[in-house]
Write a protein that holds these residues in place. Sequence first.
Motif, PDB file in Angstrom:
ATOM      1  N   GLU A 241       2.382  20.921  58.299  1.00  0.00           N
ATOM      2  CA  GLU A 241       2.091  19.757  59.124  1.00  0.00           C
ATOM      3  C   GLU A 241       0.751  19.904  59.843  1.00  0.00           C
ATOM      4  O   GLU A 241      -0.005  18.937  59.988  1.00  0.00           O
ATOM      5  N   HIS A 242       0.448  21.119  60.288  1.00  0.00           N
ATOM      6  CA  HIS A 242      -0.839  21.411  60.919  1.00  0.00           C
ATOM      7  C   HIS A 242      -1.977  21.062  59.967  1.00  0.00           C
ATOM      8  O   HIS A 242      -2.966  20.413  60.344  1.00  0.00           O
ATOM      9  N   LYS A 243      -1.838  21.442  58.708  1.00  0.00           N
ATOM     10  CA  LYS A 243      -2.876  21.178  57.708  1.00  0.00           C
ATOM     11  C   LYS A 243      -3.000  19.685  57.437  1.00  0.00           C
ATOM     12  O   LYS A 243      -4.118  19.157  57.304  1.00  0.00           O
ATOM     13  N   LEU A 244      -1.872  18.964  57.339  1.00  0.00           N
ATOM     14  CA  LEU A 244      -1.902  17.529  57.052  1.00  0.00           C
ATOM     15  C   LEU A 244      -2.643  16.753  58.135  1.00  0.00           C
ATOM     16  O   LEU A 244      -3.446  15.857  57.841  1.00  0.00           O
ATOM     17  N   ILE A 245      -2.393  17.078  59.408  1.00  0.00           N
ATOM     18  CA  ILE A 245      -3.032  16.347  60.504  1.00  0.00           C
ATOM     19  C   ILE A 245      -4.530  16.621  60.527  1.00  0.00           C
ATOM     20  O   ILE A 245      -5.345  15.695  60.681  1.00  0.00           O
ATOM     21  N   ASN A 246      -4.939  17.879  60.357  1.00  0.00           N
ATOM     22  CA  ASN A 246      -6.370  18.198  60.364  1.00  0.00           C
ATOM     23  C   ASN A 246      -7.081  17.587  59.162  1.00  0.00           C
ATOM     24  O   ASN A 246      -8.240  17.156  59.264  1.00  0.00           O
ATOM     25  N   LYS A 247      -6.401  17.537  58.022  1.00  0.00           N
ATOM     26  CA  LYS A 247      -6.988  16.909  56.835  1.00  0.00           C
ATOM     27  C   LYS A 247      -7.179  15.411  57.069  1.00  0.00           C
ATOM     28  O   LYS A 247      -8.209  14.839  56.708  1.00  0.00           O
ATOM     29  N   ALA A 248      -6.185  14.759  57.694  1.00  0.00           N
ATOM     30  CA  ALA A 248      -6.289  13.327  57.988  1.00  0.00           C
ATOM     31  C   ALA A 248      -7.405  13.065  58.998  1.00  0.00           C
ATOM     32  O   ALA A 248      -8.103  12.054  58.914  1.00  0.00           O
ATOM     33  N   ALA A 249      -7.576  13.970  59.969  1.00  0.00           N
ATOM     34  CA  ALA A 249      -8.627  13.790  60.972  1.00  0.00           C
ATOM     35  C   ALA A 249     -10.004  13.782  60.311  1.00  0.00           C
ATOM     36  O   ALA A 249     -10.863  12.956  60.651  1.00  0.00           O
ATOM     37  N   LYS A 250     -10.213  14.672  59.347  1.00  0.00           N
ATOM     38  CA  LYS A 250     -11.497  14.721  58.653  1.00  0.00           C
ATOM     39  C   LYS A 250     -11.689  13.486  57.781  1.00  0.00           C
ATOM     40  O   LYS A 250     -12.778  12.909  57.724  1.00  0.00           O
ATOM     41  N   LYS A 251     -10.613  13.072  57.120  1.00  0.00           N
ATOM     42  CA  LYS A 251     -10.686  11.908  56.234  1.00  0.00           C
ATOM     43  C   LYS A 251     -10.888  10.616  57.009  1.00  0.00           C
ATOM     44  O   LYS A 251     -11.486   9.662  56.507  1.00  0.00           O
ATOM     45  N   SER A 252     -10.409  10.561  58.244  1.00  0.00           N
ATOM     46  CA  SER A 252     -10.479   9.332  59.039  1.00  0.00           C
ATOM     47  C   SER A 252     -11.912   8.925  59.353  1.00  0.00           C
ATOM     48  O   SER A 252     -12.203   7.747  59.565  1.00  0.00           O
ATOM     49  N   GLY A 253     -12.825   9.881  59.405  1.00  0.00           N
ATOM     50  CA  GLY A 253     -14.213   9.576  59.727  1.00  0.00           C
ATOM     51  C   GLY A 253     -14.457   9.260  61.179  1.00  0.00           C
ATOM     52  O   GLY A 253     -15.567   8.845  61.553  1.00  0.00           O
ATOM     53  N   ILE A 254     -13.452   9.440  62.022  1.00  0.00           N
ATOM     54  CA  ILE A 254     -13.606   9.122  63.444  1.00  0.00           C
ATOM     55  C   ILE A 254     -14.737   9.968  64.038  1.00  0.00           C
ATOM     56  O   ILE A 254     -14.759  11.182  63.887  1.00  0.00           O
ATOM     57  N   GLY A 255     -15.687   9.295  64.699  1.00  0.00           N
ATOM     58  CA  GLY A 255     -16.809   9.966  65.332  1.00  0.00           C
ATOM     59  C   GLY A 255     -18.054  10.070  64.477  1.00  0.00           C
ATOM     60  O   GLY A 255     -19.107  10.476  64.970  1.00  0.00           O
ATOM     61  N   THR A 256     -17.974   9.706  63.165  1.00  0.00           N
ATOM     62  CA  THR A 256     -19.154   9.793  62.311  1.00  0.00           C
ATOM     63  C   THR A 256     -20.090   8.618  62.591  1.00  0.00           C
ATOM     64  O   THR A 256     -19.650   7.550  63.024  1.00  0.00           O
ATOM     65  N   PRO A 257     -21.392   8.767  62.325  1.00  0.00           N
ATOM     66  CA  PRO A 257     -22.341   7.663  62.550  1.00  0.00           C
ATOM     67  C   PRO A 257     -21.950   6.435  61.740  1.00  0.00           C
ATOM     68  O   PRO A 257     -21.613   6.529  60.563  1.00  0.00           O
ATOM     69  N   GLY A 258     -21.968   5.277  62.389  1.00  0.00           N
ATOM     70  CA  GLY A 258     -21.596   4.039  61.716  1.00  0.00           C
ATOM     71  C   GLY A 258     -20.106   3.784  61.687  1.00  0.00           C
ATOM     72  O   GLY A 258     -19.648   2.692  61.341  1.00  0.00           O
ATOM     73  N   GLN A 259     -19.314   4.797  62.057  1.00  0.00           N
ATOM     74  CA  GLN A 259     -17.867   4.604  62.104  1.00  0.00           C
ATOM     75  C   GLN A 259     -17.509   3.722  63.297  1.00  0.00           C
ATOM     76  O   GLN A 259     -18.195   3.707  64.306  1.00  0.00           O
TER      77      GLN A 259
ATOM     78  N   ALA B 234     -17.613  16.032  64.738  1.00  0.00           N
ATOM     79  CA  ALA B 234     -17.394  17.456  65.011  1.00  0.00           C
ATOM     80  C   ALA B 234     -16.597  17.642  66.298  1.00  0.00           C
ATOM     81  O   ALA B 234     -15.705  18.490  66.377  1.00  0.00           O
ATOM     82  N   LEU B 235     -16.915  16.835  67.311  1.00  0.00           N
ATOM     83  CA  LEU B 235     -16.193  16.925  68.575  1.00  0.00           C
ATOM     84  C   LEU B 235     -14.737  16.509  68.404  1.00  0.00           C
ATOM     85  O   LEU B 235     -13.822  17.139  68.945  1.00  0.00           O
ATOM     86  N   PHE B 236     -14.517  15.445  67.617  1.00  0.00           N
ATOM     87  CA  PHE B 236     -13.145  14.979  67.375  1.00  0.00           C
ATOM     88  C   PHE B 236     -12.355  16.020  66.587  1.00  0.00           C
ATOM     89  O   PHE B 236     -11.207  16.337  66.919  1.00  0.00           O
ATOM     90  N   LEU B 237     -12.967  16.577  65.535  1.00  0.00           N
ATOM     91  CA  LEU B 237     -12.268  17.571  64.720  1.00  0.00           C
ATOM     92  C   LEU B 237     -11.948  18.821  65.528  1.00  0.00           C
ATOM     93  O   LEU B 237     -10.890  19.430  65.354  1.00  0.00           O
ATOM     94  N   LYS B 238     -12.862  19.229  66.414  1.00  0.00           N
ATOM     95  CA  LYS B 238     -12.614  20.383  67.285  1.00  0.00           C
ATOM     96  C   LYS B 238     -11.419  20.102  68.198  1.00  0.00           C
ATOM     97  O   LYS B 238     -10.550  20.962  68.396  1.00  0.00           O
TER      98      LYS B 238
END
Length: 749
Positions: free
Chosen positions: A520-538, A497-501
Motif C-alpha cells: 500500500e505504501h508503494k501504491l500511494i507513492n506511485k500514484a503521487a508521482k503519476k498525479s503530477g501534482i506540483g509540476t509546472p503547468g499542473q 518534489a515538495l509534494f512527493l517528499k
Amino acid sequence: MIPSARTRRTPAARRRRALGTAVTALFAALLMVLGLTSAPAYGQQPAPGGSGTAAAQLLRWTAGDDITRYTSAPETAVAGPATIEFENSEATGNTTSMPHTLTFVTGDPDYNDDVNVNILANPSDAQGGKHSVEVVLTPGTYKYHCTIPGHGQMQGTLVVTDGGGGGDTTPPETSAKVEGDKNADGAYVGMATVTVNASDSGSGVATVEYALGDGGHQAYTGPVMVHETGTHTFRYRAADKEGNVAEEKSVEFTVVAPPTDDTTAPETSATVDGEQDADGAYVGSATVTVTASDAGSGVNTVEYALDDGEFQPYSAPVMVHEPGSHTVRYKATDKAGNAAAAKSVEFTVVEQPEEDTTAPRTTARTEGRTNSDGHYLGKATVTLTATDEGSGVEKVEYSLDGGPFLAYTEPVVVDRTGHHSVAHRATDKAGNTSQAVAESFDVVPGGGVPAPDCPEYDERETVFVGDIDTGVPNRMTRQRCTVGELIEDEKDWSSQALFLKHVSEVTDALLKDNVLDAREHKLINKAAKKSGIGTPGQQTGYKKLFDGTEESFARWQHVGGGAFSLGGDGSMTSSTETEGMGMLWYPKRKYADYSLKLQFRDDAPGDGNANAGVFARFPYVHDNPEESRPEWVAIKFGHELQILDRPDGDMYKTGSVYGFDRVGLAGAGVTPKGTWNDYEIKVVGQHYSVYRNGELINEFDNDGGQVFEPPRDDDPGTDGRRYASGYIGLQVHGVTDVISYRDVRIKEL
C-alpha cells in the motif's frame, strides 16, 4: 519419533521436563511448520525403531555430537528395494540430546527426486533415536542433508547403480592439481588452489565431489581455494550416469603464512545470548559466539572447549542446552603462528518453564456524555485493560473501524460522528494472542468537541491522490484523521518534489505505525508521482472557501429566507427556526471553469430528507431585477445542482441539474442520513459533471435548446445556456430541510 509427516508429539510428551525432550519438542515443532517431519517414501509404511521386515539391502546413517557431518553414511547402493536406517543416539556418539535429520533432496534437477525421506531423530525420543523407512531406489545419484538450521554442512550423495551387469561398468577417471606460489620447502604461500578433473568415456560424468580433511563430501563446482595454514588432505571422487563410482583419491599439501614480522596474537572475545530469567540464568539454552581478529597476518584458527572437554575447531555459535553451570574456553592463532592465551566465559542454563498456552483476557470501557438514545455526544473514550495469569501481558492492540491493529498506549478518543467499532486483543510473553473482541457505539454531534485538526476532509472508502484511486483503504490513523486527509493532495504545492517528499514522509510514518503495509505504501507513492501534482503547468491545488473557522464563515453572505450557523464540528448547518428558502453565497469573486468540492450531510428531523442544492455560475445578486427575492437570481440565471435523497416527492434527486436534467435516486449513491457525503461539481465550458463520493452520477451539456421542465412562467428564456462565469452559492430550502455543509474548496481549471 516415528518418521511420518502426520506424527505429532502428545501434550504429555511436551511436558516432560528432561532437557533432551524439551529440545526435541522445540525442533519438532519447528520442523512441523517447515514441512520437514519425516514421511515414508511413496506411502510405504515405516519400520519403527528399525524393527520389521527389512528390504534386500540396508543403508545406514549415524550422527553424534558433531553438527557439521554425519558420523557415518553409505556412498553407493544398488537399484531396488532398500531399508534406510538413521540413528542419532548415545550409542552413535550423541551426548548432548541434539536433534538431527536425514532428508533426501527432491527439488534439485541434478539429482534423483523419486524418494522422499525426512527423518527426525533424537536420543530421548520414543524410538531412542533410531528410525527406518522402506524405499525403492532407482539408478542415479541422490543428495541428502540435515534440514535443522545450523547443520548445513551435514550433507552428501548416494550413488545408485542398476545392478544389472550391463552397459557402462567403468567408473570415471579423476585427477587433481594443486597450484599456487611455493616457498623453498614446497609449501604454498598464503593459499593453495585445487582443481579436480573427471572424465568418463561411457555414460558420462554425473557428479564430482570433494572433502577437505575429515569433513564430509560436497559437490565440486569449481577450483577450491584453501587459505588456512597447516597440512591439508584434499579427497575427491566422481560417479558416472550409470552409477559407477571412482575410487576416492587424495592429494596432500601444506599452506604457510606469507612472510611477516607479525608478533602479536589475535584479539578474542565471546558473548553469551539467549532468554534470561530474573536471576540472569539462560532459560532452555544459551548460545556462545566467539569472535577473533588479527590486524597482522590474519586469523588462522579459532578453537573452543566446553567445560572439561577437549579443544575443537570453532565454526559456528555453540548452543548449550544442558541445565547447570558451564564454562566455555576459547583461543585463536594467527597465520604467523602467534597464539592468543585461552579465555573463558561462564554462565548458567536452567530448564524451560512449563509452557504457557492460555491467551490474555481483554476488556473495554467506553465513557462519555450520552443522549436519551445512548449515543455519545461529541466524543467517546475507550479504555482497554488486559490480564494474563501465565507469562504476563506483552502488548495490547486495538483496531478502529476495521483498520489495522495499533499498539494501545493510552485511552482511544473517538470524536468523529457516526457508528464506530473498536476491536481489541492482547498478546502474552509466551506469544499467545487473544481473539479480537469488538466494542460498538455511536457518536453524534454535540458537546462542543472541536473537530480533529486534519489538513482536509476526506472520508472516501479508498485513498485518492488527485484523481487517481489507489485502491488502498482510507483508514483512520492515530492523528484521528484518515490517510487521505494526511496526503493533502488539494493543497497548492509549489513543486512536485515538495509534494512527493511530503507524501513519502506521511506514508513512511504510517508504514512504521502499521496503518499501511509495504504494498500500500508503494501504491500511494506511485500514484503521487503519476498525479503530477506540483509540476509546472499542473492545475493548482484547491483553495478553501470555507474551512470551519469563523473567519472563513464571515466571508459568505446570506440572502433570502432561512439562515446558517457555524457549528463546533467545523460545519455550517441551516436553521430549524428561521422560515423560508434562501442562499448562502460567496461574493468575493466569480469563477469560470472549475472543480468545486464540498461535503454535505442530511440532518433533516424525523423520517424526512433535506431538500437543498449547490448553485453555480449565477450573476451578482444585487444587480438583477430579482432584488426583492435575490435568492431566485441563482435559480433563474445559474444552475442548481440538486441535493435530495427523498424516495418520493420532487423528481429531481441528488446530482440533477434542477429543471433541466434529472437523476434518479438509484443512481445517486444514497448513504444513510446523518453521514457526510463528498460532492464535486466540475464545470468546463458548458459541460457539467457531478460526482458523489468519488462516483460520476451525472453529466450535462448546455448546448442550447433546453427549456425548464416543467415549464415556468418566470423562466428568463435562456434555453438552458448559462453564463461562462459566475458566483457560487449553497441553498437552504426550509426549516425542516436541515442541511449541513463543510470543507468547501475550489480549484480553477
